[in-house]
Design a protein around this motif. Structure first.
Motif, PDB file in Angstrom:
ATOM      1  N   LEU A  32       1.097  -1.142  -0.114  1.00 44.03           N
ATOM      2  CA  LEU A  32       0.070   0.088   0.054  1.00 44.03           C
ATOM      3  C   LEU A  32       0.759   1.378   0.078  1.00 44.03           C
ATOM      4  CD1 LEU A  32      -2.968   1.189   0.231  1.00 44.03           C
ATOM      5  CD2 LEU A  32      -2.808   0.950   2.677  1.00 44.03           C
ATOM      6  N   ALA A  33       0.590   2.111  -0.883  1.00 43.63           N
ATOM      7  CA  ALA A  33       1.380   3.517  -1.052  1.00 43.63           C
ATOM      8  C   ALA A  33       0.895   4.276  -0.054  1.00 43.63           C
ATOM      9  CB  ALA A  33       1.667   3.876  -2.477  1.00 43.63           C
ATOM     10  N   TRP A  34       1.707   4.970   0.882  1.00 45.93           N
ATOM     11  CA  TRP A  34       1.172   6.042   1.656  1.00 45.93           C
ATOM     12  C   TRP A  34       2.052   7.246   1.350  1.00 45.93           C
ATOM     13  CZ3 TRP A  34      -2.477   6.343   5.252  1.00 45.93           C
ATOM     14  CH2 TRP A  34      -3.187   5.483   5.631  1.00 45.93           C
ATOM     15  N   HIS A  35       1.572   8.435   1.574  1.00 51.20           N
ATOM     16  CA  HIS A  35       2.229   9.721   1.287  1.00 51.20           C
ATOM     17  C   HIS A  35       2.245  10.315   2.452  1.00 51.20           C
ATOM     18  CE1 HIS A  35       3.229   9.429  -3.089  1.00 51.20           C
ATOM     19  NE2 HIS A  35       2.231   8.672  -3.210  1.00 51.20           N
ATOM     20  N   GLY A  36       3.342  10.520   3.172  1.00 50.42           N
ATOM     21  CA  GLY A  36       3.411  11.421   4.444  1.00 50.42           C
ATOM     22  C   GLY A  36       3.371  13.131   4.018  1.00 50.42           C
ATOM     23  N   ASP A  37       3.734  13.862   5.093  1.00 54.52           N
ATOM     24  CA  ASP A  37       3.733  15.274   5.002  1.00 54.52           C
ATOM     25  C   ASP A  37       5.315  15.033   4.562  1.00 54.52           C
ATOM     26  OD1 ASP A  37       4.792  17.647   5.431  1.00 54.52           O
ATOM     27  OD2 ASP A  37       3.252  18.028   6.946  1.00 54.52           O
ATOM     28  N   ARG A  38       5.496  15.652   3.249  1.00 60.02           N
ATOM     29  CA  ARG A  38       6.817  15.604   2.469  1.00 60.02           C
ATOM     30  C   ARG A  38       7.701  16.273   3.244  1.00 60.02           C
ATOM     31  NH1 ARG A  38       3.604  16.508  -2.534  1.00 60.02           N
ATOM     32  NH2 ARG A  38       4.453  18.477  -2.566  1.00 60.02           N
ATOM     33  N   ASP A  39       7.448  17.645   3.958  1.00 54.35           N
ATOM     34  CA  ASP A  39       8.262  18.346   4.564  1.00 54.35           C
ATOM     35  C   ASP A  39       8.518  18.277   5.845  1.00 54.35           C
ATOM     36  OD1 ASP A  39       9.033  19.787   2.062  1.00 54.35           O
ATOM     37  OD2 ASP A  39       7.237  20.910   2.306  1.00 54.35           O
ATOM     38  N   ALA A  40       7.781  17.484   6.619  1.00 59.79           N
ATOM     39  CA  ALA A  40       7.871  17.413   8.095  1.00 59.79           C
ATOM     40  C   ALA A  40       7.841  16.207   8.757  1.00 59.79           C
ATOM     41  CB  ALA A  40       6.389  18.291   8.655  1.00 59.79           C
ATOM     42  N   SER A  41       7.438  14.947   8.141  1.00 56.01           N
ATOM     43  CA  SER A  41       7.560  13.752   8.757  1.00 56.01           C
ATOM     44  C   SER A  41       8.829  13.388   9.332  1.00 56.01           C
ATOM     45  CB  SER A  41       6.929  12.472   7.699  1.00 56.01           C
ATOM     46  OG  SER A  41       8.021  12.246   6.868  1.00 56.01           O
ATOM     47  N   VAL A  42       9.840  13.525   8.720  1.00 60.35           N
ATOM     48  CA  VAL A  42      11.131  13.363   9.258  1.00 60.35           C
ATOM     49  C   VAL A  42      11.610  14.283  10.494  1.00 60.35           C
ATOM     50  CG1 VAL A  42      13.834  13.507   9.259  1.00 60.35           C
ATOM     51  CG2 VAL A  42      12.218  12.578   7.222  1.00 60.35           C
ATOM     52  N   ALA A  43      11.259  15.465  10.594  1.00 60.31           N
ATOM     53  CA  ALA A  43      11.338  16.274  11.833  1.00 60.31           C
ATOM     54  C   ALA A  43      10.385  15.601  12.894  1.00 60.31           C
ATOM     55  CB  ALA A  43      10.809  17.778  11.618  1.00 60.31           C
ATOM     56  N   ARG A  44       9.223  15.248  12.635  1.00 59.55           N
ATOM     57  CA  ARG A  44       8.380  14.681  13.563  1.00 59.55           C
ATOM     58  C   ARG A  44       9.034  13.361  14.442  1.00 59.55           C
ATOM     59  NH1 ARG A  44       3.566  16.523  10.777  1.00 59.55           N
ATOM     60  NH2 ARG A  44       3.547  14.590   9.824  1.00 59.55           N
ATOM     61  N   GLY A  45       9.489  12.621  13.313  1.00 58.95           N
ATOM     62  CA  GLY A  45       9.988  11.348  13.680  1.00 58.95           C
ATOM     63  C   GLY A  45      11.162  11.518  14.540  1.00 58.95           C
ATOM     64  N   LEU A  46      12.002  12.340  14.298  1.00 62.23           N
ATOM     65  CA  LEU A  46      13.169  12.832  14.988  1.00 62.23           C
ATOM     66  C   LEU A  46      12.688  13.399  16.479  1.00 62.23           C
ATOM     67  CD1 LEU A  46      15.361  14.655  12.490  1.00 62.23           C
ATOM     68  CD2 LEU A  46      15.930  12.511  13.320  1.00 62.23           C
ATOM     69  N   GLY A  47      11.619  14.027  16.305  1.00 64.49           N
ATOM     70  CA  GLY A  47      11.223  14.316  17.652  1.00 64.49           C
ATOM     71  C   GLY A  47      10.622  13.270  18.657  1.00 64.49           C
ATOM     72  N   VAL A  48      10.012  12.194  18.049  1.00 69.42           N
ATOM     73  CA  VAL A  48       9.493  10.928  18.608  1.00 69.42           C
ATOM     74  C   VAL A  48      10.953  10.306  19.146  1.00 69.42           C
ATOM     75  CG1 VAL A  48       8.658   8.645  18.258  1.00 69.42           C
ATOM     76  CG2 VAL A  48       7.597  10.500  17.551  1.00 69.42           C
ATOM     77  N   GLN A  49      11.942  10.289  18.448  1.00 69.30           N
ATOM     78  CA  GLN A  49      13.157   9.760  19.031  1.00 69.30           C
ATOM     79  C   GLN A  49      13.722  10.563  20.000  1.00 69.30           C
ATOM     80  OE1 GLN A  49      14.810   7.019  18.141  1.00 69.30           O
ATOM     81  NE2 GLN A  49      17.026   7.225  18.457  1.00 69.30           N
ATOM     82  N   ALA A  50      13.518  12.024  20.005  1.00 68.26           N
ATOM     83  CA  ALA A  50      14.383  12.641  21.139  1.00 68.26           C
ATOM     84  C   ALA A  50      13.266  12.365  22.433  1.00 68.26           C
ATOM     85  CB  ALA A  50      14.026  14.135  20.848  1.00 68.26           C
TER      86      ALA A  50
END
Length: 439
Positions: free
Chosen positions: A416-434
Motif C-alpha cells: 500500500l502506497a502512503w504519502h506522508g507530510d513531505r516536509d515534516a514527517s522526518v522532523a516529527r519522527g526525530l522528535g519521537v526519537q528525542a
C-alpha cells in the motif's frame, strides 16, 4: 519523621532538528504529549535551508546582516548586494567545509560557519517557543552523506556535530532520516507491518526497510526492527540541475556548437560553466574575476553569438541562482500536472522556455533509474521479496514528482502506497526519537 525526598531537578527540554538540503524544521515536546514543530516562519513549520549575507551599505567595521529562509530568497531576488547560500548540507564531507568563501564587500565566511549560523537561528526560534535553553538534540542524517566513501561520510557527520556543538547543543544523537520517517509513520499503524520508507529530499534518496507496529513503538531500542538501509546521493537538487541543463541553458549555449569552418566539424562549446551554473554551491565560483575574464574571451568559441550574449548576461547580472530557482519551480509545476512556461525575459525580451511531463522524465530518466535501483538494493540487503512488503511510505519534497513515486510503487505490487507530510514527517519522527531518548 523522615524528611521528604528531594525532587530531581527538571531537565531542560530536548529538541529534534531536520537539517535538510532544501528545507529544515525543528521539533519540541508538545505540552500535552507527543511532539510539535516550531513555527519557524509566520504560519509555517518548515523553512528553506537558505542564508543571505547582506553587505549593502556596510561600514568597514560592520559584519554582514543575515536573513534566513524565505526572507533570504526574497533578499536575493530583490537584488540586494550580498551572497545567497543554499544546499549547505551538500558541502558536508567535502573539502569546502573548512574553506572560506566571499560574501561581498571584501568579506568572507567559512562554509561550516554558515551551517552553524543557520542551526543557531533554528535553535533560537525553538528556545523562544520552549521558554528555556536547549542543550540536547537528535539530529537527522542521510543514510550516506557521501556515496561509497565511509571516511568522508564519517567526516560529514562530524562536521555537522561540530556545527551543532558550536551553537550550544552539548548532548547529541543522530538518527537516519528514513528511520525517523518510519517512527512518524508508526504512530498511525494499527497492526504490525513491514514498511519500505522512501525519503527523497533535496540532496539524497534514502530507503529503510523497517518493521513497525503498536507493540514495537513502545521499545526504545529498535535496532532489531531495521532490516536494511540504503541510499544514493541523487535527489531534488540533481533534478533541478538536469531540468535547467535540458530546458534553460541550451538557450545560453549549452551543447551548442562552435563556428563552422571549411573542412572541419564544429566542436561543442566548453560545458564546465553550465554545470557550475546549475549546481547551487558552485554558482558563485563562476563570478570570480579570473573566471569572468576567461569567459569574456570565449566569444569566438560560439557559432551562435546570441547564445553567448545570453550567457554573458547571466554572468554579468549574476542570475545563476535565479535560473536554478526557475528550474525548480518548473519541476514543481510539471509535477503538479501539465506543461509550464519559463519566463527568461531577464536574459532577452520575450525569451522563454517550455517544459512538460515527457521532457522532464526524459531529462531525469537516468536519475530516476538510480533511485529505483537503490530501492531494489534495499530489499536485497534486507533479504526480503518485493511482495512481502506491506507498505511503502513516501516522504521528502521530491516525492511530489509522481513519475518517480509511480516507478518505485510499481516495484512493490502488494504494498500500500502512503504519502506522508513531505516536509515534516522526518522532523516529527526525530522528535519521537528525542522524547524516547531524553525523557
Amino acid at each position: 519523621m523522615s524528611a521528604p525526598a528531594a525532587r530531581a531537578p527538571a531537565r531542560a527540554p530536548s529538541c529534534a532538528i531536520d537539517f535538510g538540503t532544501s528545507n529544515s524544521a525543528i521539533a519540541l515536546p508538545a505540552p500535552g504529549g507527543g511532539v510539535e514543530l516550531v513555527e519557524v516562519e509566520p504560519g509555517r513549520r518548515t523553512m528553506p535551508t537558505a542564508v543571505f549575507y547582506q553587505v549593502e551599505g556596510l561600514a568597514a567595521h560592520e559584519e554582514p546582516q543575515r536573513a534566513y529562509g524565505r526572507e533570504a530568497l526574497a533578499a536575493y531576488m530583490e537584488g540586494h548586494e550580498g551572497r545567497l547560500m543554499r544546499s549547505m548540507k551538500s558541502i558536508l564531507g567535502s573539502s569546502l567545509a573548512e574553506q572560506s568563501t566571499e560574501v561581498g564587500a571584501g568579506r568572507s565566511v567559512r562554509y561550516l560557519d554558515v551551517v552553524s549560523g543557520y542551526l543557531r537561528h533554528l535553535k533560537s526560534l525553538a528556545e523562544q517557543q520552549a521558554g528555556a535553553p536547549l542543550e540536547r538534540a537528535v539530529l537527522g542524517r542521510p543514510v550516506y552523506f557521501v556515496d561509497g566513501d565511509p571516511v568522508r561520510d564519517a567526516q560529514a557527520q562530524q562536521a555537522l556535530e561540530d556545527a551543532a556543538r558550536a551553537v550550544g547543543l552539548r548532548e547529541l544523537s543522530f538518527q537516519y532520516e528514513p528511520i525517523a520517517a518510519a517512527l512518524d509513520y508508526e504512530q498511525t499503524v494499527q497492526r504490525e507491518q513491514l514498511v519500505l520508507v522512501a525519503d527523497i529530499g533535496g540532496g539524497t534518496s534514502d530507503f529503510s526497510l523497517v518493521r513497525v507496529g503498536p507493540e514495537r513503538r513502545r521499545r526504545l531500542e529498535r535496532q532489531g526492527d531495521i532490516l536494511a538501509n540504503h541510499g544514493v546521493h541523487v535527489a531534488g537538487t540533481d533534478f533541478d540541475r538536469h531540468i535547467e541543463l535540458a530546458s534553460i541553458l541550451p538557450l545560453c549555449g549549452y551543447k551548442g556548437l562552435g563556428p563552422r569552418r571549411p573542412g572541419e566539424t564544429p566542436r561543442e562549446v566548453p560545458s564546465r560553466v553550465y554545470f557550475d551554473l546549475a549546481t547551487w554551491h558552485l554558482i558563485n565560483t563562476v563570478y570570480s574575476p579570473r573566471r569572468m575574464a576567461e569567459l569574456r574571451r570565449m566569444g569566438g568559441f560560439y557559432g551562435d553569438p546570441t547564445q553567448y550574449r545570453r550567457l554573458m548576461t547571466v554572468l554579468e547580472q549574476r542570475l545563476g541562482h535565479a535560473l536554478v530557482g526557475q528550474a525548480e519551480a518548473a519541476k514543481i509545476a510539471v509535477a503538479e500536472g501539465g506543461a509550464t512556461r519559463i519566463d527568461l525575459a531577464r536574459l532577452e525580451p520575450g525569451l522563454h522556455a517550455t517544459l512538460d511531463g515527457a521532457q522532464a522524465v526524459q531529462a531525469l530518466d537516468a536519475q530516476l533509474q538510480r533511485i529505483v535501483a537503490a530501492a531494489d538494493e534495499t530489499l536485497r540487503a534486507g533479504g526480503v521479496r518485493a511482495d512481502a512488503v506491506d507498505a511503502v511510505y513516501f516522504t521528502g519534497g521530491s516525492t511530489g514528482f509522481r513519475p518517480l513515486t509511480e516507478r518505485i510503487a510499481a516495484r512493490l505490487p502488494a504494498a500500500l502506497a502512503w504519502h506522508g507530510d513531505r516536509d515534516a514527517s522526518v522532523a516529527r519522527g526525530l522528535g519521537v526519537q528525542a522524547l524516547r531518548l531524553f525523557a
